[in-house]
Design a protein around this motif. Structure first.
Motif: not given
Length: 511
Positions: A340-356, A443-455
């Protein structure tokens, strides 16, 4: 003599006729014809005998005598015939060797006057770790050296099978292939199974018993496939799960004892380089910069590739910077939840990878700001991007041929992510390109992909259904010189021998 394969006449080998190949075409006295008298003059001196026979002798000897108009008294014509004979023998050399092998295997002696085999005696040498070599004749293991002749296979005529195995955090994958044209190979067997070896690794720090049992069951299937073919060279690797686990080395000892396979743990830099080598054919000539990423189960490798100057044939030579993030689809979904992944949980995953990614310092690439489309692009090799491509194409069943090499625009990627985020777990499980095994990971993979696209913003993303296994195969074949051009290279592939030995394209399917 007569060729033992197809019955054609080969000059210069028989004991009878016009002599050996050394004196073929030289001036010599006309041979006597015992059936018609000793020579032409005797026939003319006795017109009362058989004039017809005399005329026949004269005509035959005139044809055999060298012509005064021909250079070197007929030697040129002899040289021409010898050249044609050599070409014919070269074309049929492979079949002649096969006929000799059949007779030797049956215990027969070579025919009298038959030309010997061109093969050199096999040399013995030490085998490298993780390389399994099997004699093509009887299936017994041998100590054939790592570097073979670059002629498309060993001298026994067996096709040069290569094998690559990748045991990751989530999957166990195997490829068996034959080299074809330079830089390419043909897959003859494949295997892929989700084993989730890294399940619980983030919280426990070691591999669980159930996860190891699943992996060993899959590796037994791989061992059976490897034993069924005469593998010339193989490399079997393990990645992040075995690197990070406290009991990773003990697990590999258990794999060796139960399956006979010897796996090596590769470091993160090697993993990034192999991913680049496996995807080199998907980078076009006009590209000046690429960010290649491989989203795995326990780690994600990223390579920044600068192609703006002095481009070579090996893409791995142009890696300007690389990093390996200690996060993958399995570890990220376990920390944040994958069902169960909500938009807020998805954004938290993106932020964690973006910090790395913020801690990763790399040079700027031409066009990486998204302004110069066609100069810079992203290249993704993982189950995440192939899943997005399959959903985008609305495939009734995953088809690698339609997914590998597909271009996705920035807007298409955004649309697919929103669609997946709007689906619940059951909807994701029912999609044929996702399935129940990946529904809690995509969706966890999509969060990692989104962090890469933002960088690294880019207007285009290219999808690669290839990676470490293809990189392993490419590097092994290149190291053996299997594609090297040279005057001694035999026409193994032009004769199509690899097609006659079971070279059929294998589709990727879970067994």
């Amino acid at each position: 003599m007569t060729d033992p394969v197809d019955g054609t006449h080969v000059p210069g080998n028989g004991a009878q006729g016009a002599g050996s190949g050394a004196d073929f075409g030289k001036d010599r006295k006309p041979e006597s014809r015992s059936a018609h008298g000793p020579d032409r003059n005797r026939a003319r001196a006795q017109p009362g005998r058989d004039a017809t026979k005399a005329d026949s002798v004269q005509r035959s000897e005139e044809q055999a005598a060298p012509s005064a108009d021909e250079p070197n008294g007929g030697v040129a014509d002899g040289n021409s015939n010898r050249k044609k004979s050599r070409k014919r023998r070269r074309r049929k050399g492979g079949r002649r060797n096969e006929a000799q092998d059949m007779r030797q295997n049956a215990g027969d002696k070579p025919l009298q006057g038959e030309r010997g085999s061109r093969r050199k005696p096999q040399r013995t040498g030490a085998q490298g770790a993780g390389e399994r070599r099997v004699d093509a004749g009887n299936g017994a293991e041998s100590t054939r050296p790592n570097r073979e002749k670059a002629d498309g296979g060993d001298r026994s005529g067996a096709p040069p099978y290569y094998a690559a195995l990748d045991l990751g955090t989530n999957n166990c994958r195997l490829l068996v292939a034959l080299p074809t044209r330079p830089g390419q190979f043909r897959v003859v067997d494949a295997f892929s199974r989700i084993v989730r070896l890294g399940e619980g690794l983030g919280s426990q720090g070691k591999l669980s018993e159930n996860a190891m049992d699943r992996a060993i069951d899959a590796l037994k299937v791989c061992a059976h496939k490897l034993d069924s073919r005469p593998i010339r060279r193989s490399r079997l690797i393990a990645t992040e799960a075995c690197r990070a686990a406290a009991n990773g080395t003990q697990f590999l000892e258990r794999v060796r004892s139960e399956t006979g396979l010897e796996l090596e743990i590769v470091d993160r830099e090697t993993e990034a380089r192999l991913a680049v080598s496996g995807c080199s054919s998907l980078v076009e000539r006009e590209t000046e910069g690429v960010v290649l990423f491989d989203i795995g189960g326990g780690s994600s490798e990223i390579a920044v590739i600068d192609l703006s100057s002095n481009r070579s044939n090996r893409l791995a030579n142009h890696i300007a910077a690389w990093t390996s993030l200690p996060v993958g689809v399995v570890t990220l979904s376990e920390r944040h939840g994958g069902r169960e992944v909500t938009p807020a949980i998805f954004n938290d995953m993106v932020e964690e990878v973006s910090g790395m990614l913020d801690a990763f310092l790399c040079p700027d690439l031409p066009g990486c700001n998204g302004q110069a489309a066609g100069v810079f692009h992203l290249l993704g090799t993982s189950g995440t991007v192939t899943t997005l491509a399959g959903v985008h194409l609305n495939l009734p069943r995953y088809d690698r041929r339609r997914v590998d090499g597909l271009w996705l625009s920035n807007n298409e990627v955004d649309l697919m992510m929103r669609k997946l985020l709007s689906w619940d777990f059951d909807q994701r499980s029912s999609n044929p390109c996702i399935g129940a095994d990946r529904a809690d990971l995509v969706l966890a993979g999509c969060a990692i992909l989104e962090a890469i696209r933002r960088r690294w913003p880019s207007e285009r993303l290219r999808v690669a259904d290839r990676g470490l296994r293809e990189g392993l195969l490419t590097e092994m074949m290149a190291a053996d010189g299997i594609w090297r051009r040279g005057k001694n290279r035999r026409s193994f592939y032009r004769r199509g021998k690899h097609h006659r030995n079971g070279g059929r394209e294998a589709s990727k399917a879970d067994n």
